[in-house]
Structures are given as C-alpha cells and as structure tokens.
Design a protein around this motif. Structure first.
Motif, PDB file in Angstrom:
ATOM      1  N   LEU A  26       0.831  -1.204   0.000  1.00 46.44           N
ATOM      2  CA  LEU A  26       0.000   0.000   0.000  1.00 46.44           C
ATOM      3  C   LEU A  26       0.871   1.261   0.000  1.00 46.44           C
ATOM      4  O   LEU A  26       0.603   2.214  -0.751  1.00 46.44           O
ATOM      5  CB  LEU A  26      -0.923  -0.008   1.218  1.00 46.44           C
ATOM      6  CG  LEU A  26      -1.841   1.213   1.395  1.00 46.44           C
ATOM      7  CD1 LEU A  26      -2.839   1.317   0.247  1.00 46.44           C
ATOM      8  CD2 LEU A  26      -2.573   1.147   2.739  1.00 46.44           C
ATOM      9  N   VAL A  27       1.908   1.279   0.823  1.00 45.91           N
ATOM     10  CA  VAL A  27       2.809   2.431   0.886  1.00 45.91           C
ATOM     11  C   VAL A  27       3.463   2.672  -0.472  1.00 45.91           C
ATOM     12  O   VAL A  27       3.509   3.807  -0.972  1.00 45.91           O
ATOM     13  CB  VAL A  27       3.873   2.228   1.984  1.00 45.91           C
ATOM     14  CG1 VAL A  27       5.003   3.253   1.860  1.00 45.91           C
ATOM     15  CG2 VAL A  27       3.233   2.325   3.374  1.00 45.91           C
ATOM     16  N   ASP A  28       3.968   1.610  -1.082  1.00 48.29           N
ATOM     17  CA  ASP A  28       4.615   1.760  -2.392  1.00 48.29           C
ATOM     18  C   ASP A  28       3.641   2.296  -3.432  1.00 48.29           C
ATOM     19  O   ASP A  28       3.982   3.188  -4.223  1.00 48.29           O
ATOM     20  CB  ASP A  28       5.176   0.413  -2.860  1.00 48.29           C
ATOM     21  CG  ASP A  28       6.478   0.047  -2.167  1.00 48.29           C
ATOM     22  OD1 ASP A  28       7.128   0.947  -1.600  1.00 48.29           O
ATOM     23  OD2 ASP A  28       6.840  -1.140  -2.200  1.00 48.29           O
ATOM     24  N   TRP A  29       2.430   1.746  -3.446  1.00 45.51           N
ATOM     25  CA  TRP A  29       1.424   2.177  -4.428  1.00 45.51           C
ATOM     26  C   TRP A  29       1.081   3.649  -4.243  1.00 45.51           C
ATOM     27  O   TRP A  29       0.953   4.396  -5.211  1.00 45.51           O
ATOM     28  CB  TRP A  29       0.184   1.302  -4.292  1.00 45.51           C
ATOM     29  CG  TRP A  29      -0.911   1.606  -5.261  1.00 45.51           C
ATOM     30  CD1 TRP A  29      -0.808   1.730  -6.619  1.00 45.51           C
ATOM     31  CD2 TRP A  29      -2.296   1.816  -4.944  1.00 45.51           C
ATOM     32  NE1 TRP A  29      -2.044   1.994  -7.170  1.00 45.51           N
ATOM     33  CE2 TRP A  29      -2.965   2.053  -6.162  1.00 45.51           C
ATOM     34  CE3 TRP A  29      -3.026   1.804  -3.762  1.00 45.51           C
ATOM     35  CZ2 TRP A  29      -4.337   2.289  -6.228  1.00 45.51           C
ATOM     36  CZ3 TRP A  29      -4.384   2.028  -3.812  1.00 45.51           C
ATOM     37  CH2 TRP A  29      -5.038   2.274  -5.032  1.00 45.51           C
ATOM     38  N   CYS A  62       5.958   1.896   8.024  1.00 47.49           N
ATOM     39  CA  CYS A  62       5.678   2.991   7.090  1.00 47.49           C
ATOM     40  C   CYS A  62       6.948   3.781   6.782  1.00 47.49           C
ATOM     41  O   CYS A  62       7.257   4.085   5.627  1.00 47.49           O
ATOM     42  CB  CYS A  62       4.598   3.898   7.656  1.00 47.49           C
ATOM     43  SG  CYS A  62       4.007   5.148   6.504  1.00 47.49           S
ATOM     44  N   VAL A  63       7.697   4.116   7.836  1.00 46.08           N
ATOM     45  CA  VAL A  63       8.941   4.868   7.657  1.00 46.08           C
ATOM     46  C   VAL A  63       9.948   4.050   6.848  1.00 46.08           C
ATOM     47  O   VAL A  63      10.599   4.570   5.925  1.00 46.08           O
ATOM     48  CB  VAL A  63       9.531   5.273   9.024  1.00 46.08           C
ATOM     49  CG1 VAL A  63      10.935   5.855   8.864  1.00 46.08           C
ATOM     50  CG2 VAL A  63       8.625   6.278   9.721  1.00 46.08           C
ATOM     51  N   GLU A  64      10.081   2.769   7.180  1.00 50.30           N
ATOM     52  CA  GLU A  64      11.008   1.909   6.454  1.00 50.30           C
ATOM     53  C   GLU A  64      10.657   1.827   4.976  1.00 50.30           C
ATOM     54  O   GLU A  64      11.526   1.963   4.103  1.00 50.30           O
ATOM     55  CB  GLU A  64      10.987   0.497   7.048  1.00 50.30           C
ATOM     56  CG  GLU A  64      11.637   0.359   8.400  1.00 50.30           C
ATOM     57  CD  GLU A  64      11.476  -1.038   8.969  1.00 50.30           C
ATOM     58  OE1 GLU A  64      12.004  -1.281  10.064  1.00 50.30           O
ATOM     59  OE2 GLU A  64      10.816  -1.898   8.312  1.00 50.30           O
ATOM     60  N   GLN A  65       9.387   1.610   4.679  1.00 50.55           N
ATOM     61  CA  GLN A  65       8.982   1.403   3.297  1.00 50.55           C
ATOM     62  C   GLN A  65       9.006   2.708   2.500  1.00 50.55           C
ATOM     63  O   GLN A  65       9.343   2.703   1.313  1.00 50.55           O
ATOM     64  CB  GLN A  65       7.595   0.770   3.242  1.00 50.55           C
ATOM     65  CG  GLN A  65       7.277   0.093   1.921  1.00 50.55           C
ATOM     66  CD  GLN A  65       8.175  -1.106   1.645  1.00 50.55           C
ATOM     67  OE1 GLN A  65       8.721  -1.712   2.576  1.00 50.55           O
ATOM     68  NE2 GLN A  65       8.347  -1.448   0.377  1.00 50.55           N
ATOM     69  N   ALA A  66       8.664   3.798   3.140  1.00 47.05           N
ATOM     70  CA  ALA A  66       8.737   5.092   2.455  1.00 47.05           C
ATOM     71  C   ALA A  66      10.181   5.443   2.123  1.00 47.05           C
ATOM     72  O   ALA A  66      10.457   6.053   1.077  1.00 47.05           O
ATOM     73  CB  ALA A  66       8.106   6.185   3.309  1.00 47.05           C
ATOM     74  N   ALA A  67      11.100   5.080   3.007  1.00 47.81           N
ATOM     75  CA  ALA A  67      12.541   5.207   2.762  1.00 47.81           C
ATOM     76  C   ALA A  67      12.935   6.612   2.290  1.00 47.81           C
ATOM     77  O   ALA A  67      13.760   6.766   1.390  1.00 47.81           O
ATOM     78  CB  ALA A  67      12.997   4.153   1.752  1.00 47.81           C
ATOM     79  N   GLY A  68      12.305   7.617   2.885  1.00 48.58           N
ATOM     80  CA  GLY A  68      12.663   8.986   2.569  1.00 48.58           C
ATOM     81  C   GLY A  68      12.082   9.538   1.288  1.00 48.58           C
ATOM     82  O   GLY A  68      12.341  10.698   0.935  1.00 48.58           O
ATOM     83  N   ARG A  69      11.271   8.745   0.588  1.00 48.44           N
ATOM     84  CA  ARG A  69      10.700   9.227  -0.672  1.00 48.44           C
ATOM     85  C   ARG A  69       9.658  10.308  -0.451  1.00 48.44           C
ATOM     86  O   ARG A  69       9.528  11.225  -1.263  1.00 48.44           O
ATOM     87  CB  ARG A  69      10.104   8.057  -1.456  1.00 48.44           C
ATOM     88  CG  ARG A  69      11.129   7.081  -2.003  1.00 48.44           C
ATOM     89  CD  ARG A  69      10.461   5.898  -2.693  1.00 48.44           C
ATOM     90  NE  ARG A  69       9.833   4.986  -1.746  1.00 48.44           N
ATOM     91  CZ  ARG A  69       9.052   3.960  -2.098  1.00 48.44           C
ATOM     92  NH1 ARG A  69       8.778   3.750  -3.384  1.00 48.44           N
ATOM     93  NH2 ARG A  69       8.535   3.167  -1.169  1.00 48.44           N
ATOM     94  N   VAL A  70       8.891  10.191   0.612  1.00 47.42           N
ATOM     95  CA  VAL A  70       7.925  11.218   1.017  1.00 47.42           C
ATOM     96  C   VAL A  70       7.965  11.297   2.536  1.00 47.42           C
ATOM     97  O   VAL A  70       8.374  10.352   3.214  1.00 47.42           O
ATOM     98  CB  VAL A  70       6.487  10.900   0.541  1.00 47.42           C
ATOM     99  CG1 VAL A  70       6.404  10.832  -0.981  1.00 47.42           C
ATOM    100  CG2 VAL A  70       5.972   9.611   1.179  1.00 47.42           C
ATOM    101  N   PRO A  71       7.532  12.420   3.117  1.00 45.01           N
ATOM    102  CA  PRO A  71       7.488  12.526   4.579  1.00 45.01           C
ATOM    103  C   PRO A  71       6.441  11.587   5.179  1.00 45.01           C
ATOM    104  O   PRO A  71       5.432  11.263   4.552  1.00 45.01           O
ATOM    105  CB  PRO A  71       7.102  13.987   4.825  1.00 45.01           C
ATOM    106  CG  PRO A  71       7.343  14.695   3.538  1.00 45.01           C
ATOM    107  CD  PRO A  71       7.151  13.682   2.456  1.00 45.01           C
ATOM    108  N   VAL A  72       6.697  11.176   6.410  1.00 48.11           N
ATOM    109  CA  VAL A  72       5.743  10.385   7.193  1.00 48.11           C
ATOM    110  C   VAL A  72       5.298  11.218   8.385  1.00 48.11           C
ATOM    111  O   VAL A  72       6.122  11.652   9.194  1.00 48.11           O
ATOM    112  CB  VAL A  72       6.363   9.062   7.660  1.00 48.11           C
ATOM    113  CG1 VAL A  72       5.412   8.328   8.614  1.00 48.11           C
ATOM    114  CG2 VAL A  72       6.702   8.170   6.462  1.00 48.11           C
ATOM    115  N   ILE A  73       3.989  11.453   8.470  1.00 50.06           N
ATOM    116  CA  ILE A  73       3.383  12.179   9.589  1.00 50.06           C
ATOM    117  C   ILE A  73       2.721  11.128  10.472  1.00 50.06           C
ATOM    118  O   ILE A  73       1.633  10.633  10.162  1.00 50.06           O
ATOM    119  CB  ILE A  73       2.355  13.212   9.096  1.00 50.06           C
ATOM    120  CG1 ILE A  73       2.963  14.114   8.018  1.00 50.06           C
ATOM    121  CG2 ILE A  73       1.828  14.037  10.257  1.00 50.06           C
ATOM    122  CD1 ILE A  73       1.930  14.993   7.305  1.00 50.06           C
TER     123      ILE A  73
END
Length: 293
Positions: A26-29, A62-73
């Motif tokens: 879901l995060v990747d999508w 969520c933070v791991e999968q986002a890997a800095g691509r977008v911010p996590v709130i």
C-alpha cells in the motif's frame, strides 16, 4: 512543510494481525501514484484498536517502506498527554518527519486544557506537530483562537492543522492570525476544493487510499491554479468521498480497496465490522463513476 494529497492510511489486518506485507505494498502504491506524504495510525488506520507495540510497528514499517521518498506524519494522538508524548518520542527515534496529534478525546478538556496538552508535547517532544481537529469524533473542539495561540507560542513546533471541523471560515481565521508558513490541510475530502480556495495547501485524505492518482492529480491541479481541471477531477471523486462514510469508517474504504487490489482484506477489529450491503452498493457505484473499476 506539507502539501498535496496525503492519504490517512488504512491498517491492513489478516487473521487478526497487522498485515505488514499488504501495508508495504500500500505504501509503495501510494508513493508511486503521487501522494506527497503518508499518515499511518490515524483514525482511518484504526489506531484506537492497536496495542502500543502494534501502533509503533505500523509507524516503523511505514517509515522503512517510504525510505525517505515522502514525509511520514505519524499518528501520535491520545487522550492521555504522556501516552501521546511516548508515541512522539518513538516516532522521532525511528525517523518520522512529524506527528499528527488529535485533540484529547473523551476527557473533554476546556481550551486551557487543550493549550496545556499541546504545549506539553511541544515543550517535551522533538517532532513538529500537526494539530488534528475533528470535533465530530473527539467532542473537544480546538477553537481558532486556540490554534492561533499555539502556533504563535511554538512557531517551530506547531506547524500545521488537519481541520475536519467542517467550518471553512476557520481557514481564514487561521490564515489571518498565523504566519503564512503555517500549513493548513483539509480533513474532509469533499471540502478540499473550497478549503484550498480559502488558503489550504492539501488534504489528509481517506479517498486517497483507493484513488491515490486521482487525488494527487486533483491537488496538483489546484496547486497549478487549473480550476477547470480541479473541478473535473473533483466531480469524478465526489461520490467516492461521500461513499467512504456511508458506514463506520474505515469499513467502506477497506471494502473499496478489496475491489481494486486482491492483496487487501476488509478485516477490521471490534467494535468495527465490515460495511453493510447498502454501503457496498454506494461504494461500487462511486468506484465506477470515478473510473476505478
């Protein structure tokens, strides 16, 4: 600091447990579809039924999968101030970019109590805070003058608001009382267009879970001042926004996700149950209207 389409992510469950694999997909999508930030463990993420360990694990994944691509709130709210601080401290430790903190619910503090709650978190926590006002769920309303007071006291810590009060006049109240850097995000998908016209810069969205590209394109059209395109996309999304709340959320959006992805389930935790037949019919019609099925 934050803008555009920001999904309030569902928390997938399978056989009673957090489905990490589905959540990572879901995060990747979401990121691949143009979402500009991610919010795990909010209302749509069923944070109220997660243990503290589960809550922290969802944010971590969520933070791991986002890997800095977008911010996590990270959703860090609680009706207990010390618990909210614990969530903020953990989220900071694992690399979240900000904390979404809902007004204290059930306790029904007065405005002085609301100011004391957020002041304590700003003084003791290390993350920027996005205040979340949703009086329909919390009963406690965060008055515009309270938001202004907090933002003036803590310009580096109280950085924005997710406003789900339904009162569009508050966008102007906040804008006129606070510096232009204060980030105003709509908490109601169906009000995002007029919210932006009044000074908002994006939406923390339920509909973006299932329609991330449409929601991202809609917010991009607003940002580029292409009102004709924004209206066209808003019209496509409008029935979906309402269908998401035909029954207790996030039942409708979890059902909608099963219509577009076979790796999602409708599973929720009690006291929430899957949405009813009438809601499924409304969701089906809205998905078809939006061109998603």
């Amino acid at each position: 600091m934050f803008s555009g389409s920001i999904p309030a992510l569902v928390t997938p469950f399978r056989d009673g447990a957090f489905d990490e694999s589905a959540f990572r997909r879901l995060v990747d999508w979401q990121i691949e579809s143009g979402s500009k930030a991610l919010v795990p463990c909010g209302t749509t993420g069923e944070a109220s039924t997660l243990t503290n360990d589960e809550h922290h694990r969802v944010i971590q994944v969520c933070v791991e999968q986002a890997a800095g691509r977008v911010p996590v709130i990270a959703g860090c709210g609680s009706n207990d101030t010390k618990t909210a601080l614990m969530h903020i401290e953990y989220s900071q430790k694992i690399g979240a970019d900000a904390a979404l903190v809902v007004a204290p619910y059930y306790n029904r503090p007065n405005q002085e109590g609301v100011i004391a709650h957020f002041s304590y978190l700003a003084d003791n926590g290390g993350l920027p805070i996005v205040v979340y006002n949703v009086p329909g769920r919390t009963v406690t309303d965060i008055a515009p003058e309270t938001v202004v007071e907090l933002a003036r006291r803590y310009p580096q810590k109280i950085v924005g608001i997710k406003d789900a009060s339904g009162d569009l006049s508050r966008v102007t109240d906040h804008r006129m009382g606070i510096s232009a850097q204060f980030c105003q995000l709509s908490g109601d998908d169906e009000l995002s267009l007029p919210h932006s016209a009044a000074g908002g810069v994006g939406c923390i969205s339920v509909s973006a879970n299932v329609a991330p590209r449409l929601c991202a394109d809609f917010q991009a059209a607003i940002a580029s001042n292409d009102l004709a395109l924004a209206r066209e996309l808003n019209d496509r999304l409008y029935p979906l926004h309402y269908a998401m709340f035909e029954d207790a959320s996030p039942g409708p959006v979890k059902y909608a996700l099963t219509r577009v992805h076979d790796w999602m389930t409708e599973e929720m935790r009690l006291p929430l149950t899957p949405c009813n037949a009438a809601t499924r019919k409304a969701v089906d019609a809205a998905l078809e209207h939006a061109g998603l099925v």
